[in-house]
Design a protein around this motif. Structure first.
Motif, short mmCIF file in Angstrom:
data_model
loop_
_atom_site.label_atom_id
_atom_site.label_comp_id
_atom_site.label_asym_id
_atom_site.label_seq_id
_atom_site.Cartn_x
_atom_site.Cartn_y
_atom_site.Cartn_z
N PRO A 73 -10.16 32.92 31.42
CA PRO A 73 -10.99 33.89 32.14
C PRO A 73 -11.00 33.60 33.64
O PRO A 73 -10.79 32.45 34.06
N PRO A 74 -11.24 34.63 34.45
CA PRO A 74 -11.37 34.39 35.89
C PRO A 74 -12.55 33.45 36.16
O PRO A 74 -13.59 33.54 35.50
N ALA A 75 -12.36 32.53 37.09
CA ALA A 75 -13.39 31.52 37.37
C ALA A 75 -14.60 32.10 38.09
O ALA A 75 -15.69 31.56 38.00
N SER A 76 -14.40 33.20 38.81
CA SER A 76 -15.50 33.79 39.58
C SER A 76 -15.26 35.29 39.77
O SER A 76 -14.17 35.80 39.48
N LYS A 77 -16.27 35.96 40.30
CA LYS A 77 -16.12 37.39 40.60
C LYS A 77 -15.09 37.59 41.71
O LYS A 77 -14.35 38.57 41.71
N THR A 78 -15.03 36.64 42.62
CA THR A 78 -14.05 36.72 43.70
C THR A 78 -12.63 36.65 43.16
O THR A 78 -11.76 37.42 43.57
N GLU A 79 -12.39 35.71 42.23
CA GLU A 79 -11.06 35.60 41.64
C GLU A 79 -10.71 36.87 40.87
O GLU A 79 -9.59 37.36 40.96
N LEU A 80 -11.66 37.42 40.14
CA LEU A 80 -11.42 38.66 39.40
C LEU A 80 -11.05 39.78 40.37
O LEU A 80 -10.11 40.54 40.13
N SER A 81 -11.75 39.86 41.47
CA SER A 81 -11.46 40.87 42.49
C SER A 81 -10.06 40.70 43.05
O SER A 81 -9.32 41.67 43.24
N ASP A 82 -9.68 39.45 43.33
CA ASP A 82 -8.33 39.16 43.84
C ASP A 82 -7.27 39.54 42.81
O ASP A 82 -6.23 40.12 43.17
N LEU A 83 -7.51 39.22 41.54
CA LEU A 83 -6.56 39.55 40.49
C LEU A 83 -6.42 41.06 40.33
O LEU A 83 -5.32 41.59 40.17
#
Length: 192
Positions: A73-83
């Motif tokens: 899973p993405p580690a944070s909301k920021t990482e999810l946004s980047d992905l």
């Protein structure tokens, strides 16, 4: 007229054993340095969350759930946004299979040794905790209880052989410690 050929009798030599075919690595798998088995796992998750359109598309809103299903899973909301920015740059709301494979492979290949160690420890604790392993070891009793819970009919001889394979032949009563269990997991291809 030539004589008819007779079918071979059952006493003749057995047919040569057919070798099990290994799945070939696709160009996409080669490009992202993943095995055919990993690609198959990624494709299964993509298919699970994808729409029924032609070609199938993954809704961008399901990216986090799909990666979580893969165990990364993405580690944070920021990482999810980047992905999401990488897989859906035009913000269309859908993700193509190729782009999903790229992100999933990146996440799977970047798992740290610490997270792998944690996964091994968690799996080990499942075996030890289920069977009341003595001294932090997987014992014959642990394996019997796990087989019973899974409703697998596994003979004691097979379980003994499993223990001996895992601990390098040190003896059934010795059990398997965490390092031996991790070695089995690596040999089985769970970790590279």
């Amino acid at each position: 007229m030539p004589p008819k050929r007779r079918p071979p009798t059952s006493s003749s030599a057995p047919p040569p054993q057919q070798q099990e075919k290994k799945p070939r690595q696709s160009a996409l798998a080669k490009e992202h340095s993943i095995t055919p088995a990993t690609e198959s796992e990624i494709k299964e998750v993509f298919t699970l969350f994808a729409t029924a359109t032609k070609p199938p598309q993954l809704p961008s809103a399901d990216l986090r759930r799909a990666l979580t299903a893969l165990g990364v899973p993405p580690a944070s909301k920021t990482e999810l946004s980047d992905l999401l920015g990488a897989v859906d740059p035009e913000d269309e709301g859908t993700i193509e299979y190729k782009r999903f494979v790229a992100v999933a492979a990146l996440k799977l290949n970047s798992r740290s040794e610490d997270s792998r160690r944690w996964e091994v420890e968690e799996a080990f604790e499942l075996f030890v905790g289920m069977g009341g392993g003595e001294g932090g070891r997987i014992t014959l009793g642990c394996l019997k209880r796990v087989a019973g819970v899974l409703k697998e009919d596994v003979g004691e001889g097979v379980l003994r052989d499993m223990l001996l394979e895992a601990n390098g032949g040190a003896g059934v009563e010795r059990g398997v410690d965490l390092e031996g269990f991790e070695g089995v997991m690596r040999r089985a291809g769970v970790f590279r």
